[in-house]
Design a protein around this motif. Structure first.
Motif, PDB file in Angstrom:
ATOM      1  N   VAL A  29     -32.411  26.907  -0.986  1.00 16.46           N
ATOM      2  CA  VAL A  29     -31.595  27.465  -2.081  1.00 16.46           C
ATOM      3  C   VAL A  29     -30.628  26.473  -2.787  1.00 16.46           C
ATOM      4  O   VAL A  29     -30.666  26.007  -3.669  1.00 16.46           O
ATOM      5  CB  VAL A  29     -31.191  29.040  -1.958  1.00 16.46           C
ATOM      6  CG1 VAL A  29     -30.362  29.408  -3.327  1.00 16.46           C
ATOM      7  CG2 VAL A  29     -32.030  29.853  -1.544  1.00 16.46           C
ATOM      8  N   VAL A 228     -28.573  39.630 -15.070  1.00 16.75           N
ATOM      9  CA  VAL A 228     -28.846  38.537 -14.024  1.00 16.75           C
ATOM     10  C   VAL A 228     -30.574  38.620 -13.723  1.00 16.75           C
ATOM     11  O   VAL A 228     -31.202  37.717 -13.779  1.00 16.75           O
ATOM     12  CB  VAL A 228     -28.033  38.487 -12.940  1.00 16.75           C
ATOM     13  CG1 VAL A 228     -28.576  37.944 -11.692  1.00 16.75           C
ATOM     14  CG2 VAL A 228     -26.617  37.981 -13.119  1.00 16.75           C
ATOM     15  N   LEU A 277     -29.210  27.891 -14.773  1.00 19.29           N
ATOM     16  CA  LEU A 277     -28.521  28.105 -13.456  1.00 19.29           C
ATOM     17  C   LEU A 277     -26.996  28.502 -13.857  1.00 19.29           C
ATOM     18  O   LEU A 277     -26.481  29.291 -13.343  1.00 19.29           O
ATOM     19  CB  LEU A 277     -28.457  26.866 -12.358  1.00 19.29           C
ATOM     20  CG  LEU A 277     -29.770  26.777 -11.667  1.00 19.29           C
ATOM     21  CD1 LEU A 277     -29.740  25.583 -11.017  1.00 19.29           C
ATOM     22  CD2 LEU A 277     -29.971  27.717 -10.639  1.00 19.29           C
ATOM     23  N   SER A 280     -26.501  31.819 -15.177  1.00 23.88           N
ATOM     24  CA  SER A 280     -26.667  32.848 -14.113  1.00 23.88           C
ATOM     25  C   SER A 280     -25.444  32.982 -13.305  1.00 23.88           C
ATOM     26  O   SER A 280     -24.947  34.000 -12.647  1.00 23.88           O
ATOM     27  CB  SER A 280     -27.705  32.676 -13.230  1.00 23.88           C
ATOM     28  OG  SER A 280     -28.790  32.688 -14.304  1.00 23.88           O
ATOM     29  N   TYR A 287     -20.031  39.459 -11.606  1.00 21.31           N
ATOM     30  CA  TYR A 287     -20.708  40.237 -10.780  1.00 21.31           C
ATOM     31  C   TYR A 287     -19.999  40.378  -9.259  1.00 21.31           C
ATOM     32  O   TYR A 287     -19.621  41.416  -8.728  1.00 21.31           O
ATOM     33  CB  TYR A 287     -22.320  40.061 -10.467  1.00 21.31           C
ATOM     34  CG  TYR A 287     -22.917  40.788  -9.238  1.00 21.31           C
ATOM     35  CD1 TYR A 287     -22.982  42.152  -9.211  1.00 21.31           C
ATOM     36  CD2 TYR A 287     -23.769  39.975  -8.421  1.00 21.31           C
ATOM     37  CE1 TYR A 287     -23.708  42.878  -8.287  1.00 21.31           C
ATOM     38  CE2 TYR A 287     -24.587  40.575  -7.617  1.00 21.31           C
ATOM     39  CZ  TYR A 287     -24.575  41.837  -7.300  1.00 21.31           C
ATOM     40  OH  TYR A 287     -25.195  42.227  -6.452  1.00 21.31           O
ATOM     41  N   VAL A 288     -19.815  39.153  -8.861  1.00 23.23           N
ATOM     42  CA  VAL A 288     -18.972  39.080  -7.438  1.00 23.23           C
ATOM     43  C   VAL A 288     -17.400  39.651  -7.700  1.00 23.23           C
ATOM     44  O   VAL A 288     -17.038  40.362  -6.931  1.00 23.23           O
ATOM     45  CB  VAL A 288     -19.143  37.916  -6.920  1.00 23.23           C
ATOM     46  CG1 VAL A 288     -18.241  37.583  -5.626  1.00 23.23           C
ATOM     47  CG2 VAL A 288     -20.395  37.139  -6.299  1.00 23.23           C
TER      48      VAL A 288
ATOM     49  N   TYR B 112     -19.644  36.586  -0.066  1.00 21.11           N
ATOM     50  CA  TYR B 112     -19.639  36.656  -1.568  1.00 21.11           C
ATOM     51  C   TYR B 112     -20.435  35.367  -2.001  1.00 21.11           C
ATOM     52  O   TYR B 112     -21.197  35.552  -3.069  1.00 21.11           O
ATOM     53  CB  TYR B 112     -18.307  36.393  -2.300  1.00 21.11           C
ATOM     54  CG  TYR B 112     -17.541  37.810  -2.025  1.00 21.11           C
ATOM     55  CD1 TYR B 112     -18.017  38.874  -2.805  1.00 21.11           C
ATOM     56  CD2 TYR B 112     -16.472  37.628  -1.368  1.00 21.11           C
ATOM     57  CE1 TYR B 112     -17.613  39.972  -2.424  1.00 21.11           C
ATOM     58  CE2 TYR B 112     -15.748  39.015  -1.300  1.00 21.11           C
ATOM     59  CZ  TYR B 112     -16.239  40.023  -1.720  1.00 21.11           C
ATOM     60  OH  TYR B 112     -15.536  41.361  -1.763  1.00 21.11           O
ATOM     61  N   LEU B 115     -24.162  36.791  -2.210  1.00 24.93           N
ATOM     62  CA  LEU B 115     -24.255  37.398  -3.437  1.00 24.93           C
ATOM     63  C   LEU B 115     -24.626  36.641  -4.634  1.00 24.93           C
ATOM     64  O   LEU B 115     -25.358  36.782  -5.388  1.00 24.93           O
ATOM     65  CB  LEU B 115     -22.987  38.232  -3.821  1.00 24.93           C
ATOM     66  CG  LEU B 115     -22.889  39.682  -3.188  1.00 24.93           C
ATOM     67  CD1 LEU B 115     -21.734  40.477  -3.799  1.00 24.93           C
ATOM     68  CD2 LEU B 115     -24.131  40.556  -3.629  1.00 24.93           C
ATOM     69  N   LEU B 116     -24.100  35.512  -4.759  1.00 19.91           N
ATOM     70  CA  LEU B 116     -23.990  34.474  -5.806  1.00 19.91           C
ATOM     71  C   LEU B 116     -25.344  33.948  -5.706  1.00 19.91           C
ATOM     72  O   LEU B 116     -26.125  33.542  -6.726  1.00 19.91           O
ATOM     73  CB  LEU B 116     -23.102  33.367  -5.592  1.00 19.91           C
ATOM     74  CG  LEU B 116     -21.852  33.528  -6.499  1.00 19.91           C
ATOM     75  CD1 LEU B 116     -20.933  32.340  -6.472  1.00 19.91           C
ATOM     76  CD2 LEU B 116     -22.262  33.777  -7.724  1.00 19.91           C
ATOM     77  N   ILE B 117     -25.953  33.622  -4.542  1.00 21.14           N
ATOM     78  CA  ILE B 117     -27.187  32.947  -4.262  1.00 21.14           C
ATOM     79  C   ILE B 117     -28.185  33.888  -4.934  1.00 21.14           C
ATOM     80  O   ILE B 117     -29.212  33.436  -5.487  1.00 21.14           O
ATOM     81  CB  ILE B 117     -27.392  32.511  -2.741  1.00 21.14           C
ATOM     82  CG1 ILE B 117     -26.805  31.585  -2.291  1.00 21.14           C
ATOM     83  CG2 ILE B 117     -29.027  32.584  -2.656  1.00 21.14           C
ATOM     84  CD1 ILE B 117     -26.857  31.125  -1.000  1.00 21.14           C
ATOM     85  N   ARG B 118     -28.243  35.159  -4.695  1.00 15.85           N
ATOM     86  CA  ARG B 118     -29.075  36.134  -5.443  1.00 15.85           C
ATOM     87  C   ARG B 118     -29.397  35.958  -6.559  1.00 15.85           C
ATOM     88  O   ARG B 118     -30.098  36.504  -7.509  1.00 15.85           O
ATOM     89  CB  ARG B 118     -28.707  37.542  -4.814  1.00 15.85           C
ATOM     90  CG  ARG B 118     -29.465  38.268  -3.991  1.00 15.85           C
ATOM     91  CD  ARG B 118     -29.009  39.746  -3.893  1.00 15.85           C
ATOM     92  NE  ARG B 118     -29.920  40.575  -4.470  1.00 15.85           N
ATOM     93  CZ  ARG B 118     -29.776  41.933  -5.083  1.00 15.85           C
ATOM     94  NH1 ARG B 118     -28.227  42.318  -4.578  1.00 15.85           N
ATOM     95  NH2 ARG B 118     -30.610  42.593  -5.627  1.00 15.85           N
ATOM     96  N   VAL B 119     -28.218  35.521  -7.401  1.00 13.12           N
ATOM     97  CA  VAL B 119     -28.201  35.579  -8.796  1.00 13.12           C
ATOM     98  C   VAL B 119     -29.070  34.402  -9.340  1.00 13.12           C
ATOM     99  O   VAL B 119     -29.525  34.453 -10.489  1.00 13.12           O
ATOM    100  CB  VAL B 119     -26.837  35.450  -9.285  1.00 13.12           C
ATOM    101  CG1 VAL B 119     -26.528  34.930 -10.357  1.00 13.12           C
ATOM    102  CG2 VAL B 119     -26.077  36.977  -9.017  1.00 13.12           C
ATOM    103  N   LEU B 120     -29.303  33.395  -8.531  1.00 13.39           N
ATOM    104  CA  LEU B 120     -30.140  32.084  -9.162  1.00 13.39           C
ATOM    105  C   LEU B 120     -31.299  32.601  -9.415  1.00 13.39           C
ATOM    106  O   LEU B 120     -32.012  33.033  -8.792  1.00 13.39           O
ATOM    107  CB  LEU B 120     -29.963  30.862  -8.302  1.00 13.39           C
ATOM    108  CG  LEU B 120     -28.507  30.559  -7.549  1.00 13.39           C
ATOM    109  CD1 LEU B 120     -28.548  29.623  -6.685  1.00 13.39           C
ATOM    110  CD2 LEU B 120     -27.580  30.183  -8.758  1.00 13.39           C
ATOM    111  N   PRO B 178     -30.874  37.292   1.139  1.00 14.82           N
ATOM    112  CA  PRO B 178     -29.345  37.547   0.934  1.00 14.82           C
ATOM    113  C   PRO B 178     -29.232  39.151   0.897  1.00 14.82           C
ATOM    114  O   PRO B 178     -28.344  39.423   1.368  1.00 14.82           O
ATOM    115  CB  PRO B 178     -29.145  36.934  -0.695  1.00 14.82           C
ATOM    116  CG  PRO B 178     -29.935  35.615  -0.412  1.00 14.82           C
ATOM    117  CD  PRO B 178     -31.195  36.016   0.669  1.00 14.82           C
TER     118      PRO B 178
END
Lengths: 295, 303
Positions: A29, A228, A277, A280, A287-288, B112, B115-120, B178
């Motif tokens: 990722v 998202v 990217l 998002s 969101y966080v 956190y 959580l951001l990784i999930r968003v990509l 994630p």
């Protein structure tokens, strides 16, 4: 806080068992995301001379984006898709379902099971189900249904392509909205409504003055999550229209795919990907932060 | 005071009726597309549009497995998605425990960050992923070919990164990680530490504590994380589309998609049967996950 020797050893062991997950996330990722940024500054291609010897081209890809009508079209289509299906459609139908399911009525479980069903359908299957509903002109299932009400049949995916993919995505996402908003509704104490009723408040007043304000944190969280996840939609629309007709349903995700794997312009596709990217990530940071408030 | 006046009662009935009406309409909207898959798959002369079959038959299902590559696609999907699910459960079980019990400074930033990784969006990652996996694959081939000669090919089919099971399993698992880590972390947070501490007093090592005490206690959480991973990976279309090209490795969504691309000679009955076979595990998993789904989302709202 000072940890003793034993605790420090335990902490090290805990880090150790997290390591495999961390390694996978970094490799598949984080690294690709950074590599995407690098690619966007090259003229990398899947075939041809550039595939053998890609060159660094600076911000040329980004400069090209500014003048690329198809890119702006993709952004606009994605924006309308997100607003139409997630921000409005799924939200309204999800909220209505959640509020209706709060009443003590019969068949609640059956209703909620049926509403959850579309969410379980794999993207491609959902796409084909809706092709069967929409495609085929007068033969199409939808044409047969609406002609019963006197509406002229049409080749729905050709005539209203964007509206149709919005409807299909609404169909797919009512469940998520319903679940999240049900959870939000359940946090509102019923005493407030009873007190308001005593004071003679009408249902619409109660909705505007109590439900909506108290639901705001949930609604915000829902909007971020759904925006998202809607930006990431690919298979559903690809199976339905492959971006057509004439780019009418070419979402950013589909544009990236077409640029990279149909036109083989990996560098240029990566520049589009970096834009996606960044959008998002901005939503994701919101969101966080919303989660941080809640946690 | 709970005296209900007649007008209030009528009001209640009226809004109940309203609830029935809206829920019925939304349910019809949600259910109707499913009828096509079900009816067409049992129709001897299926069409693209929804209709009541004139002759009911199971022939479409039989043909999926005998004349088409349905069995192969089903096996490939089950193998790849099953592999990814097991991998996610193991990694998230371990990692979630670490995230729950550690008091290190990196804990919150890490939570956190994932959580951001999930968003990509995956579409934005597949091009570099494809290039990266291709590099890994070439390196692996360069090592295996001199050693195994012509046997390198069948080995690469299982362990290859592009056009091999391993690469797809690893990437599918990573995409689900994630959420699974969050589920397991939250789950372990809710488990009392007494058992572990008792085991610790008895001098058990970390490995012993995990195997004898934590795994049995963690099973419900692992089931939830596994179900979510299975559902998303099962439904995924993009990753197999990009990473697999050999016919013998195709998974169900790809087989389905390619079957639909045969313009002019689409066999709708066969397609519907294939779609139903693909749909069924997803719906079953969803049925089981329902309970967890509500909890997870509710957890997201309440924190």
């Amino acid at each position: 806080m000072a940890l003793n020797v034993h605790e420090r050893r335990t902490e090290r062991q805990l880090l150790l068992i997290l390591l495999p997950s961390l390694a996978l996330l970094l490799a598949f990722v984080i690294y690709p995301a950074l590599y995407s940024v690098y690619l966007s500054f090259t003229n990398e291609a899947l075939t041809g001379a550039a595939a053998l010897r890609p060159r660094f081209v600076g911000i040329r890809n980004y400069a090209r984006l500014l003048n690329d009508a198809k890119f702006w079209n993709a952004l606009l289509v994605t924006f309308l898709f997100v607003v139409g299906s997630a921000v409005i459609g799924q939200f309204v139908l999800g909220l209505v379902s959640a509020m209706a399911l709060r009443r003590r009525i019969h068949f609640r479980r059956l209703f909620s099971s049926i509403i959850l069903l579309p969410n379980a359908a794999p993207e491609v299957v959902a796409g084909f189900m809706w092709i069967s509903m929409l495609a085929g002109g007068e033969q199409a299932t939808l044409s047969r249904i609406v002609s019963f009400f006197g509406v002229t049949p049409a080749d729905w995916l050709q005539v209203f392509p964007l509206s149709m993919i919005i409807i299909v995505n609404i169909w797919r996402g009512i469940a998520t909205a319903m679940i999240l908003l049900t959870a939000g509704l359940s946090t509102i104490p019923t005493e407030i409504y009873e007190a308001a009723r005593m004071d003679g408040a009408t249902p619409s007043q109660m909705f505007r003055r109590i439900t909506l304000p108290l639901m705001m944190p949930t609604i915000l969280l829902y909007m971020l999550i759904s925006a998202v996840s809607t930006i990431a939609v690919f298979g559903l629309v690809y199976a339905l229209t492959r971006g057509g007709p004439g780019g009418a349903t070419e979402l950013v995700s589909i544009y990236i795919y077409n640029q990279s794997f149909t036109a083989f312009q990996l560098g240029y596709g990566a520049a589009v990907a970096v834009v996606a990217l960044l959008i998002s990530l901005v939503l994701g940071i919101g969101y966080v932060r919303a989660m941080k408030v809640e946690v | 005071m709970t005296v209900i006046s007649p007008s209030e009662n009528a009001n209640k009935t009226r809004s109940d009726l309203l609830a029935y009406a809206t829920l019925s309409l939304i349910s019809i909207f949600c259910a109707v597309p499913f009828f096509w898959v079900l009816l067409a798959s049992l129709d001897g002369n299926a069409q693209l549009f929804l209709r009541w079959p004139e002759q009911w038959t199971l022939a479409n299902y039989i043909r999926v497995f005998t004349k088409e590559d349905g069995a192969k696609w089903l096996f490939n999907s089950l193998f790849v998605v099953g592999g990814a699910t097991v991998l996610v459960m193991v990694l998230a079980g371990l990692g979630g425990y670490a995230l729950s019990r550690t008091r290190a400074w990196w804990k919150l930033p890490f939570l956190y960050a994932i959580l951001l990784i999930r968003v990509l969006p995956p579409t934005a990652l597949v091009v570099p992923l494809y290039k990266f996996l291709l590099t890994l694959n070439n390196a692996e081939g360069a090592i295996l070919r001199p050693i195994f000669g012509e046997y390198a090919r069948p080995i690469m089919r299982w362990t290859g990164f592009i056009d091999g099971y391993l690469g797809l399993i690893l990437v599918l698992a990573t995409m689900q990680l994630p959420l699974a880590l969050w589920i397991m972390k939250t789950f372990f947070d809710g488990l009392p530490r007494d058992y572990e501490e008792a085991a610790l007093m008895d001098g058990a090592t970390l490995v012993q504590r995990i195997r004898r005490v934590l795994i049995p206690l963690a099973l419900p959480g692992l089931a939830a994380a596994g179900l979510f991973a299975f559902m998303s990976a099962w439904g995924d279309f993009l990753l197999p589309l990009i990473f697999l090209s050999s016919p013998e490795l195709q998974t169900l969504p790809l087989g389905l998609f390619r079957a639909f691309l045969r313009i002019n000679e689409i066999d709708y009955g066969l397609l519907a049967a294939l779609a139903f076979i693909y749909l069924l595990p997803a719906v079953v998993a969803f049925g089981f996950a329902r309970r967890f789904l509500v909890q997870t989302f509710a957890g997201g709202v309440k924190g």
